[in-house]
Design an enzyme around this catalytic site. Structure first.
Site, PDB file in Angstrom:
ATOM      1  CG  HIS A  83      -1.928  -1.088   1.241  1.00 22.19           C
ATOM      2  ND1 HIS A  83      -1.841  -2.147   2.110  1.00 22.19           N
ATOM      3  CD2 HIS A  83      -3.017  -1.317   0.477  1.00 22.19           C
ATOM      4  CE1 HIS A  83      -2.858  -2.980   1.898  1.00 22.19           C
ATOM      5  NE2 HIS A  83      -3.575  -2.499   0.906  1.00 22.19           N
ATOM      6  CG  HIS A 112       3.621   5.703   5.659  1.00 28.42           C
ATOM      7  ND1 HIS A 112       3.368   5.734   7.012  1.00 28.42           N
ATOM      8  CD2 HIS A 112       2.537   6.263   5.070  1.00 28.42           C
ATOM      9  CE1 HIS A 112       2.177   6.277   7.229  1.00 28.42           C
ATOM     10  NE2 HIS A 112       1.663   6.620   6.068  1.00 28.42           N
ATOM     11  CG  HIS A 114       0.155   8.548   1.795  1.00 29.31           C
ATOM     12  ND1 HIS A 114      -0.737   7.511   1.657  1.00 29.31           N
ATOM     13  CD2 HIS A 114       0.546   8.549   3.095  1.00 29.31           C
ATOM     14  CE1 HIS A 114      -0.897   6.915   2.832  1.00 29.31           C
ATOM     15  NE2 HIS A 114      -0.123   7.520   3.721  1.00 29.31           N
ATOM     16  CG  HIS A 131       1.715  10.488   6.580  1.00 30.88           C
ATOM     17  ND1 HIS A 131       0.572   9.792   6.234  1.00 30.88           N
ATOM     18  CD2 HIS A 131       1.506  11.766   6.163  1.00 30.88           C
ATOM     19  CE1 HIS A 131      -0.279  10.608   5.631  1.00 30.88           C
ATOM     20  NE2 HIS A 131       0.272  11.806   5.579  1.00 30.88           N
ATOM     21  CB  THR A 215      -4.841   8.492   5.899  1.00 29.75           C
ATOM     22  OG1 THR A 215      -3.529   7.938   5.714  1.00 29.75           O
ATOM     23  CG2 THR A 215      -4.739   9.836   6.592  1.00 29.75           C
ATOM     24  CB  THR A 216      -4.404   3.039   5.899  1.00 32.13           C
ATOM     25  OG1 THR A 216      -3.676   2.974   7.139  1.00 32.13           O
ATOM     26  CG2 THR A 216      -3.581   3.787   4.864  1.00 32.13           C
TER      27      THR A 216
END
Length: 302
Positions: A83, A112, A114, A131, A215-216
């Site tokens: 992801h 991580h 995005h 993040h 957010t996941t």
């Protein structure tokens, strides 16, 4: 990589694998897209990310964020989680975040990316967002902390496009290229030690702050968000490497969640020395003053 680091990475991969297998039915498009994510992801009232409307943000001095061991260099591993690409920094001593607005000390769990950015500013989406995920040290680990209000603190750093590569991102991009075609969980050692401080803007004293969620999935509403006002740089060539990361659902051309409804939450803009009592004239007061001036002018003319 020493035996201790190898064991730590293996355990991390196993834990990450277990977490992802439980939520393997979610993604960023199609029938498993964000509109069909489970549980509180679709029913919560404090979801993230959001669109930050700069004119509506409450200007106030919440105090600067304080970092501990962010200026040290750490061996690290990059993981293709399916992801995102996630960075594990290997340190025998916790890397900390604290500040006046935080009631505790928070330990850096992982970093991580995005692509494009999850948070938008005045409706504009940057190409990349980092993040830095922390959890309250009073909890045993991140998973436990995520179940408690304010248990997680995430620093979001936005990246804007530049003609030149960002040299600090170069070793991360190189490791991302190595794992990009490995579907599922895969990892690569980042060739140089990483200094977390280099992934914060030089001026990291100013930020937007609000209460939100992961957010996941499972989208727990336990996050204190700090989105840096200043941005870092990333080139189009570097972005293309992120956009070619493979997952079990195909190429991750993007991995951002759409912005969520702010509701009755407040967004604060931390500015050093700013007094909230004089932050700005309310809009309705502006209308009243203009109306009075117009009435006086009309009265003189007639």
């Amino acid at each position: 990589m020493g035996l201790g680091h190898l064991l730590m990475v293996t355990l991390t991969l196993l834990c990450t694998g277990l977490q992802t297998s439980e939520a393997s039915d979610w993604g960023y498009w199609g029938k498993n897209g964000p509109e069909n994510w489970p549980g509180i992801c679709t029913t919560g009232k404090k979801q993230s990310p959001i669109d930050i409307v700069t004119d509506d943000a409450i200007r106030i001095d919440l105090g600067a964020l304080k970092t501990y061991r962010y200026d040290f260099a750490f061996p690290s591993t990059l993981i293709n989680t399916g992801h995102s690409v996630q960075i594990q920094l290997h340190s025998s001593v916790p890397i900390h975040l604290s500040g006046r607005v935080l009631s505790s000390v928070y330990i850096l769990e992982q970093m991580h990316f995005h692509w494009g950015a999850e948070h938008t500013v005045d409706g504009l989406r940057d190409p990349l967002e980092l993040h830095l995920v922390h959890y309250d040290k009073k909890y045993a680990n991140f998973s436990v902390a995520a179940q408690h209000e304010g248990g997680v603190a995430v620093v979001g750093v936005l990246f804007e496009l530049s003609l030149d590569d960002n040299p600090d991102l170069a070793p991360i991009v190189e490791a991302t290229r190595l794992v990009s075609h490995w579907v599922g969980h895969s990892m690569a050692r980042i060739r140089t030690k990483l200094i977390p401080l280099l992934f914060l803007p030089k001026d990291h004293t100013t930020y937007y702050h609000y209460e939100g969620s992961l957010t996941t999935p499972e989208c727990q509403e336990s996050v204190l968000w700090f989105v840096m006002t200043e941005k870092l740089k990333v080139s189009e060539a570097q972005m293309n490497v992120f956009r070619h990361v493979e997952s079990s659902n195909g190429t991750l051309k993007f991995n951002y969640r759409p912005v969520q409804n702010l509701g009755n939450r407040k967004v604060y803009h931390r500015l050093e020395g700013y007094n909230s009592a004089s932050s700005r004239i309310p809009r309705n007061m502006v209308y009243i003053v203009l109306s009075n001036l117009l009435a006086r002018l009309l009265h003189k003319n007639f």
